[in-house]
Motif scaffolding. Structure first.
Motif, PDB file in Angstrom:
ATOM      1  N   LEU A   1       0.827  -1.205   0.000  1.00  9.49           N
ATOM      2  CA  LEU A   1       0.000   0.000   0.000  1.00  9.49           C
ATOM      3  C   LEU A   1       0.862   1.257   0.000  1.00  9.49           C
ATOM      4  O   LEU A   1       0.525   2.252  -0.639  1.00  9.49           O
ATOM      5  CB  LEU A   1      -0.940  -0.006   1.206  1.00  9.49           C
ATOM      6  CG  LEU A   1      -2.026  -1.096   1.168  1.00  9.49           C
ATOM      7  CD1 LEU A   1      -2.754  -1.191   2.498  1.00  9.49           C
ATOM      8  CD2 LEU A   1      -3.023  -0.816   0.052  1.00  9.49           C
ATOM      9  N   VAL A   2       2.004   1.212   0.695  1.00 11.19           N
ATOM     10  CA  VAL A   2       2.945   2.340   0.669  1.00 11.19           C
ATOM     11  C   VAL A   2       3.468   2.552  -0.750  1.00 11.19           C
ATOM     12  O   VAL A   2       3.601   3.693  -1.215  1.00 11.19           O
ATOM     13  CB  VAL A   2       4.116   2.090   1.646  1.00 11.19           C
ATOM     14  CG1 VAL A   2       5.237   3.106   1.409  1.00 11.19           C
ATOM     15  CG2 VAL A   2       3.637   2.172   3.085  1.00 11.19           C
ATOM     16  N   SER A   3       3.748   1.449  -1.450  1.00  9.46           N
ATOM     17  CA  SER A   3       4.252   1.572  -2.828  1.00  9.46           C
ATOM     18  C   SER A   3       3.218   2.213  -3.749  1.00  9.46           C
ATOM     19  O   SER A   3       3.564   2.737  -4.808  1.00  9.46           O
ATOM     20  CB  SER A   3       4.659   0.200  -3.366  1.00  9.46           C
ATOM     21  OG  SER A   3       3.530  -0.636  -3.550  1.00  9.46           O
ATOM     22  N   ASP A   4       1.954   2.181  -3.337  1.00  8.22           N
ATOM     23  CA  ASP A   4       0.875   2.857  -4.081  1.00  8.22           C
ATOM     24  C   ASP A   4       0.760   4.327  -3.699  1.00  8.22           C
ATOM     25  O   ASP A   4      -0.081   5.041  -4.248  1.00  8.22           O
ATOM     26  CB  ASP A   4      -0.472   2.178  -3.806  1.00  8.22           C
ATOM     27  CG  ASP A   4      -0.756   1.043  -4.783  1.00  8.22           C
ATOM     28  OD1 ASP A   4       0.030   0.866  -5.723  1.00  8.22           O
ATOM     29  OD2 ASP A   4      -1.771   0.343  -4.603  1.00  8.22           O
ATOM     30  N   GLY A   5       1.549   4.740  -2.710  1.00  2.00           N
ATOM     31  CA  GLY A   5       1.504   6.129  -2.266  1.00  2.00           C
ATOM     32  C   GLY A   5       0.541   6.387  -1.125  1.00  2.00           C
ATOM     33  O   GLY A   5       0.204   7.554  -0.853  1.00  2.00           O
ATOM     34  N   ASN A   6       0.104   5.343  -0.432  1.00  2.69           N
ATOM     35  CA  ASN A   6      -0.836   5.520   0.677  1.00  2.69           C
ATOM     36  C   ASN A   6      -0.093   6.072   1.894  1.00  2.69           C
ATOM     37  O   ASN A   6       0.736   5.386   2.488  1.00  2.69           O
ATOM     38  CB  ASN A   6      -1.515   4.186   1.007  1.00  2.69           C
ATOM     39  CG  ASN A   6      -2.650   4.347   1.996  1.00  2.69           C
ATOM     40  OD1 ASN A   6      -2.438   4.606   3.163  1.00  2.69           O
ATOM     41  ND2 ASN A   6      -3.871   4.196   1.506  1.00  2.69           N
ATOM     42  N   LYS A   7      -0.402   7.297   2.278  1.00  6.29           N
ATOM     43  CA  LYS A   7       0.324   7.970   3.353  1.00  6.29           C
ATOM     44  C   LYS A   7       0.018   7.360   4.719  1.00  6.29           C
ATOM     45  O   LYS A   7       0.900   7.294   5.582  1.00  6.29           O
ATOM     46  CB  LYS A   7      -0.017   9.461   3.352  1.00  6.29           C
ATOM     47  CG  LYS A   7       0.509  10.195   2.127  1.00  6.29           C
ATOM     48  CD  LYS A   7       0.200  11.674   2.182  1.00  6.29           C
ATOM     49  CE  LYS A   7       0.750  12.391   0.952  1.00  6.29           C
ATOM     50  NZ  LYS A   7       0.435  13.846   0.990  1.00  6.29           N
ATOM     51  N   ARG A   8      -1.232   6.923   4.915  1.00  8.53           N
ATOM     52  CA  ARG A   8      -1.561   6.338   6.209  1.00  8.53           C
ATOM     53  C   ARG A   8      -0.787   5.033   6.424  1.00  8.53           C
ATOM     54  O   ARG A   8      -0.298   4.774   7.525  1.00  8.53           O
ATOM     55  CB  ARG A   8      -3.068   6.083   6.312  1.00  8.53           C
ATOM     56  CG  ARG A   8      -3.451   5.520   7.674  1.00  8.53           C
ATOM     57  CD  ARG A   8      -4.921   5.236   7.815  1.00  8.53           C
ATOM     58  NE  ARG A   8      -5.180   4.488   9.026  1.00  8.53           N
ATOM     59  CZ  ARG A   8      -6.344   3.910   9.313  1.00  8.53           C
ATOM     60  NH1 ARG A   8      -7.361   4.002   8.463  1.00  8.53           N
ATOM     61  NH2 ARG A   8      -6.491   3.229  10.437  1.00  8.53           N
TER      62      ARG A   8
END
Length: 472
Positions: free
Chosen positions: A100-107
């Motif tokens: 999810l981080v690799s998708d740019g999800n900041k949370r």
């Protein structure tokens, strides 16, 4: 697709669930959200050690929902709970957040950062390990470090910065707490070298202008690698070199696993010490103590050594009240092709006893006349997370399909594909189905979303060839 069928397929990691969600309107997906949330709240893989956890699979399912907030809520709660536990829950949750981080999800990034700091603080304050030296926080922290460097970002420069930050923290941690040494984080080091390259890592560790924390880590690494060679030499010298020595040490109370590797029987065969394997088998045949019989079988109840074991002894031991001895005896029989083993397997199946073990023995002694009876027996084996006997039987059935010979029940391949909880086994099933031209275009399209990465790649190549596209 019904909710019951969706959950059944999701437990197996089948691509059918992802395909089903892709073909639904957002309003329809609401009915399946609770099932995916259920999957996020437990270890979904049957055997994560060999097939990997199901993080990417869950990630693909979650992406199909318009709002991923409920999933992040569950994963965040589970992550901080699981960081103090052994098992694969933390690995699944951590790796899912990485995607999810690799998708740019900041949370997701904030959750990982907070967990990293919490684990580092916990390890710094630890003063003793748990029972048997277990320290789940260390294991989980190392996995997080590996995931952050290896999988979190495609940006090489960013991965290097993360590696440098972790190395500084590890240098301070090892320096400040005697519980830890370089060995505790060697997997992180090896994974970083694989991701960034050995030369890059060496340069980062030993550059002249490195900070003090990095220099500490590099020094711990260098010293540990220097001392390990002599330790390995001492360990090799302490391993038993003959069957007589093995038996004497067993009689003295030592256990296999403590005095030597479970691979010792195979090692004897590789070294040309066939006579030593025969001696181990003779000791097993003559020994009266069930525990010692069990420990001897742990060394030779394998594909390489089982030929040396006396079949009447093995058949008798399958009925032993010593459950582990019984299991090892059944394992050895699964490697033997002999009329007495075949007869015993059929007798067990007729009585509906030890069905999975009997299937393994019959697979090793299969004849074309067994086709219908064999297929029916395989389908009788219960397939559950709690009872793993089906897993070994399925592997033996797949082995049967991988050897030459006619008259095999091909219908077992799609059955195992749809019902196996292990995606590693399913990968082998898929290959056997491909050899027999049993893979339709619809099935291959489904397989593109399987939890098993190799199945996805295999399906993609097959689909390209169907469309006449050259694959390099």
């Amino acid at each position: 697709m019904t909710k019951k069928a969706f959950k059944y397929d999701m437990q197996r990691g089948l691509g059918s669930c992802v395909v089903a969600l892709k073909n639904m309107e957002d309003a329809q997906k609401e009915a399946f959200q609770s099932i995916v949330l259920w999957g996020c709240s437990r270890e979904l893989a049957f055997d994560a050690q060999c097939e990997g956890c199901r993080s990417f699979y869950l990630y693909e399912l979650i992406r199909e929902f318009p709002d991923i907030t409920p999933f992040l809520d569950v994963v965040e709660k589970r992550l901080f709970h699981a960081m103090h536990s052994t098992g694969w829950e933390f690995v699944q949750d951590c790796t899912l957040l990485v995607y999810l981080v690799s998708d740019g999800n900041k949370r997701a990034c904030k959750i990982l950062t907070a967990c990293y700091q919490a684990l580092l603080k916990n390890l710094s304050e630890k003063r003793r390990r748990g029972r048997y030296g277990i320290l789940p926080e260390r294991d989980n922290f190392e996995h997080m470090c590996v995931a952050l460097v290896y999988s979190c970002f495609d940006d090489r420069a960013r991965s290097i910065q993360i590696y440098k930050r972790i190395v500084r923290d590890l240098g301070d941690l090892i320096e400040g707490n005697m519980l830890y040494d370089y060995d505790d984080f060697e997997w992180f080091q090896a994974s970083s070298e694989e991701k960034l390259g050995k030369k890059t890592v060496q340069m980062l560790l030993y550059r002249p202008d490195a900070d003090e924390s990095t220099k500490k880590y590099a020094c711990f690494r260098k010293e540990r690698l220097r001392t390990r060679k002599s330790e390995n030499e001492r360990k090799r010298r302490s391993d038993p070199e003959t069957a007589d020595e093995v038996y004497q040490r067993l009689k003295a109370g030592e256990k296999v696993g403590q005095m030597c590797s479970l691979m010792l029987g195979r090692t004897f065969m590789k070294q040309g010490k066939k006579l030593e394997v025969l001696k181990l088998a003779a000791y097993y045949r003559e020994e009266a103590d069930a525990e010692i019989r069990y420990n001897l079988l742990r060394l030779i109840a394998n594909k390489t050594c089982a030929w040396a074991l006396a079949l009447p002894c093995l058949i008798a031991d399958t009925q032993s009240k010593h459950s582990e001895l019984s299991e090892r005896a059944f394992t050895a029989l699964g490697y033997r092709r002999d009329a007495s083993v075949r007869d015993y397997a059929i007798a067990l199946l007729q009585k509906n006893e030890h069905t999975a073990d009997a299937v393994s023995m019959l697979a090793a002694n299969y004849e074309a006349a067994d086709k219908e009876y064999f297929a029916e027996a395989v389908k009788r084996i219960p397939i559950t997370y709690a009872d793993g006997y089906w897993h070994s039987a399925f592997r033996d059935v797949i082995d049967l399909f991988s050897v030459a010979g006619k008259g095999k029940p091909k219908e077992l391949l799609p059955y195992m594909y749809r019902n196996s909880l292990c995606s590693y086994c399913r990968e082998r099933v898929v290959i056997e189905m491909g050899r027999r031209r049993m893979l339709t275009r619809a099935l291959l399209e489904e397989m593109q979303y399987d939890c098993n990465e190799d199945i996805r790649s295999y399906a993609e190549r097959k689909l390209f060839r169907m469309m006449g596209i050259e694959v390099h």
